[in-house]
Design a protein around this motif. Structure first.
Motif, PDB file in Angstrom:
ATOM      1  N   UNK A  65       0.830  -1.203   0.000  1.00  0.00           N
ATOM      2  CA  UNK A  65       0.000   0.000   0.000  1.00  0.00           C
ATOM      3  C   UNK A  65       0.873   1.266   0.000  1.00  0.00           C
ATOM      4  N   UNK A  66       1.921   1.269   0.793  1.00  0.00           N
ATOM      5  CA  UNK A  66       2.788   2.453   0.842  1.00  0.00           C
ATOM      6  C   UNK A  66       3.487   2.661  -0.511  1.00  0.00           C
ATOM      7  N   UNK A  67       3.804   1.541  -1.158  1.00  0.00           N
ATOM      8  CA  UNK A  67       4.385   1.642  -2.502  1.00  0.00           C
ATOM      9  C   UNK A  67       3.365   2.251  -3.472  1.00  0.00           C
ATOM     10  N   UNK A  68       2.118   1.834  -3.316  1.00  0.00           N
ATOM     11  CA  UNK A  68       1.038   2.397  -4.135  1.00  0.00           C
ATOM     12  C   UNK A  68       0.939   3.920  -3.933  1.00  0.00           C
ATOM     13  N   UNK A  69       1.080   4.376  -2.692  1.00  0.00           N
ATOM     14  CA  UNK A  69       1.019   5.834  -2.444  1.00  0.00           C
ATOM     15  C   UNK A  69       2.132   6.557  -3.209  1.00  0.00           C
ATOM     16  N   UNK A  70       3.314   5.966  -3.201  1.00  0.00           N
ATOM     17  CA  UNK A  70       4.428   6.550  -3.947  1.00  0.00           C
ATOM     18  C   UNK A  70       4.113   6.619  -5.438  1.00  0.00           C
ATOM     19  N   UNK A  71       3.462   5.580  -5.949  1.00  0.00           N
ATOM     20  CA  UNK A  71       3.103   5.553  -7.377  1.00  0.00           C
ATOM     21  C   UNK A  71       2.031   6.604  -7.693  1.00  0.00           C
ATOM     22  N   UNK A  72       1.112   6.801  -6.753  1.00  0.00           N
ATOM     23  CA  UNK A  72       0.068   7.813  -6.966  1.00  0.00           C
ATOM     24  C   UNK A  72       0.677   9.215  -7.038  1.00  0.00           C
ATOM     25  N   UNK A  73       1.620   9.489  -6.145  1.00  0.00           N
ATOM     26  CA  UNK A  73       2.277  10.795  -6.162  1.00  0.00           C
ATOM     27  C   UNK A  73       3.048  10.966  -7.473  1.00  0.00           C
TER      28      UNK A  73
END
Ligand SMILES: [Zn+2]
Length: 385
Positions: A117-125
């Motif tokens: 999930x935290x990796x997903x946040x990085x991808x969203x940014x």
């Protein structure tokens, strides 16, 4: 920072230009009591940092004399990113220093407390930065709005039941975000967005009526956060001892009476549909609104006697309830020990689109506005800015 350029003067001059643009050298020098060469030095610094532009040439000078140049703050001098993390989706926005939205991205994704999930946040940014087309080196930072209480000293969430984030910090949420990042309490961010829109308000208490209830208190001069960020947890104000069970584990808190799900239950799960039914006079919806406003009025009364400020209703309910406040105003006035006209201090929010992501990013913009030097461009890369 350039040689001989001080932080306090940088802030003072940038702030003066912001408030008086287009501002001339003479105006800056006179207002701040500094020499013209000093003003020039700072303007050169700002230009190199890409923070100001030459605005209109002013024609107010004497005929035949030199036409003074007015300087303005560059809209796209810097950028801020705001991210809103909820149980079922994320929202990510990019703003410039005026608070204008340059990109806005919503992605359905169930929150989970893990590295994926935290990796997903990085991808969203990364995705929203790419969509906006901005220069990465001009990014001031990222603020992530989360439900829960954040200990200011340690940055760790010490209350996190709305989503399972107890004990997490920016080291987790920002693990894959390559910019300066911080966490912001979601209700504070949403209230800040509302407050930003109203520069004449001196103070305001924001009650977020979402799937859970939160609050925040805003003052023009300074924000009030209380010890360990514990302020305005209005959702846990006790209004019915031995009442309904709250998600916090206690009974009788305001949250289970005033979160938006209470109304959505009379709208097939939709707050919008609830208000449609209310306005068409459906009896179940009318009864639900009557109960809801009776409970909410208690809280508003309590907030008013404690803070004496304007009160703004936000969240899913605040975004929709504007035309239906009449019974609430009346109930709040009935509870008052003083002659009261709650219309004058109680209103629904005006920022109804993604206030948490917006307010989170505005926190970053505000920090920059108050101290532009904190975000000087990397020295080796300023050439050709
Ligand atoms: Zn509670």
């Amino acid at each position: 920072m350039g040689t001989g350029v001080t932080r306090s003067m940088t802030r003072a001059i940038y702030d003066f230009i912001w408030r008086h643009e287009p501002a001339t050298k003479n105006e800056i020098a006179a207002a701040l009591g500094i020499s013209l060469p000093t003003v020039s030095k700072y303007l050169t610094y700002f230009a190199r940092e890409g923070l100001i532009d030459v605005g209109s040439k002013l024609s107010s000078g004497a005929r035949g004399g030199r036409i003074p140049i007015g300087y303005v703050c560059r809209d796209n001098g810097r950028f801020a990113i705001g991210l809103d993390v909820t149980a079922e989706r994320t929202r990510c926005v990019v703003l410039n220093v005026r608070g204008e939205v340059l990109a806005n991205r919503r992605t359905p994704r169930a929150y989970s407390r893990d590295d994926d999930y935290f990796r997903f946040l990085g991808e969203e940014v990364a995705a929203v930065v790419a969509e906006s087309g901005i220069e990465e080196r001009r990014i001031l930072g990222v603020a992530i709005g989360v439900p829960g209480l954040i200990d200011e000293a340690s940055g760790v969430l010490y209350f996190g039941r709305v989503i399972d984030n107890l004990g997490l910090s920016i080291a987790d949420f920002g693990r894959y975000i390559p910019y300066s990042s911080r966490l912001v309490h979601d209700s504070e961010a949403a209230g800040f967005a509302e407050f930003w829109e109203r520069p004449t308000d001196t103070n305001a208490y924001y009650i977020s009526l979402g799937k859970s209830v939160g609050g925040s208190f805003h003052q023009r001069a300074a924000s009030h956060r209380g010890e360990r960020g514990l302020t305005s947890e209005v959702g846990h104000m006790r209004i019915h001892p031995q009442g309904r069970l709250c998600y916090c584990g206690r009974y009788g808190c305001m949250d289970p009476y005033c979160n938006s799900r209470v109304l959505a239950a009379s709208g097939d799960g939709s707050v919008g549909l609830f208000f449609e039914r209310l306005r068409s006079g459906e009896s179940a919806a009318v009864r639900a609104w009557d109960d809801y406003t009776s409970d909410l009025a208690i809280v508003i009364h309590n907030v008013r006697v404690m803070f004496g400020s304007r009160i703004i209703l936000g969240g899913d309910v605040g975004a929709k309830c504007g035309p239906d406040l009449e019974p609430l105003w009346r109930k709040v006035d009935d509870l008052s020990f003083l002659p009261s006209d709650s219309r004058s201090f109680l209103r629904a929010c005006t920022v109804t689109e993604y206030p948490i992501a917006l307010g989170s990013a505005l926190h970053v913009v505000d920090q920059f506005r108050n101290d532009p030097d904190r975000f000087a461009l990397p020295r080796s890369r300023t050439r050709g800015a």
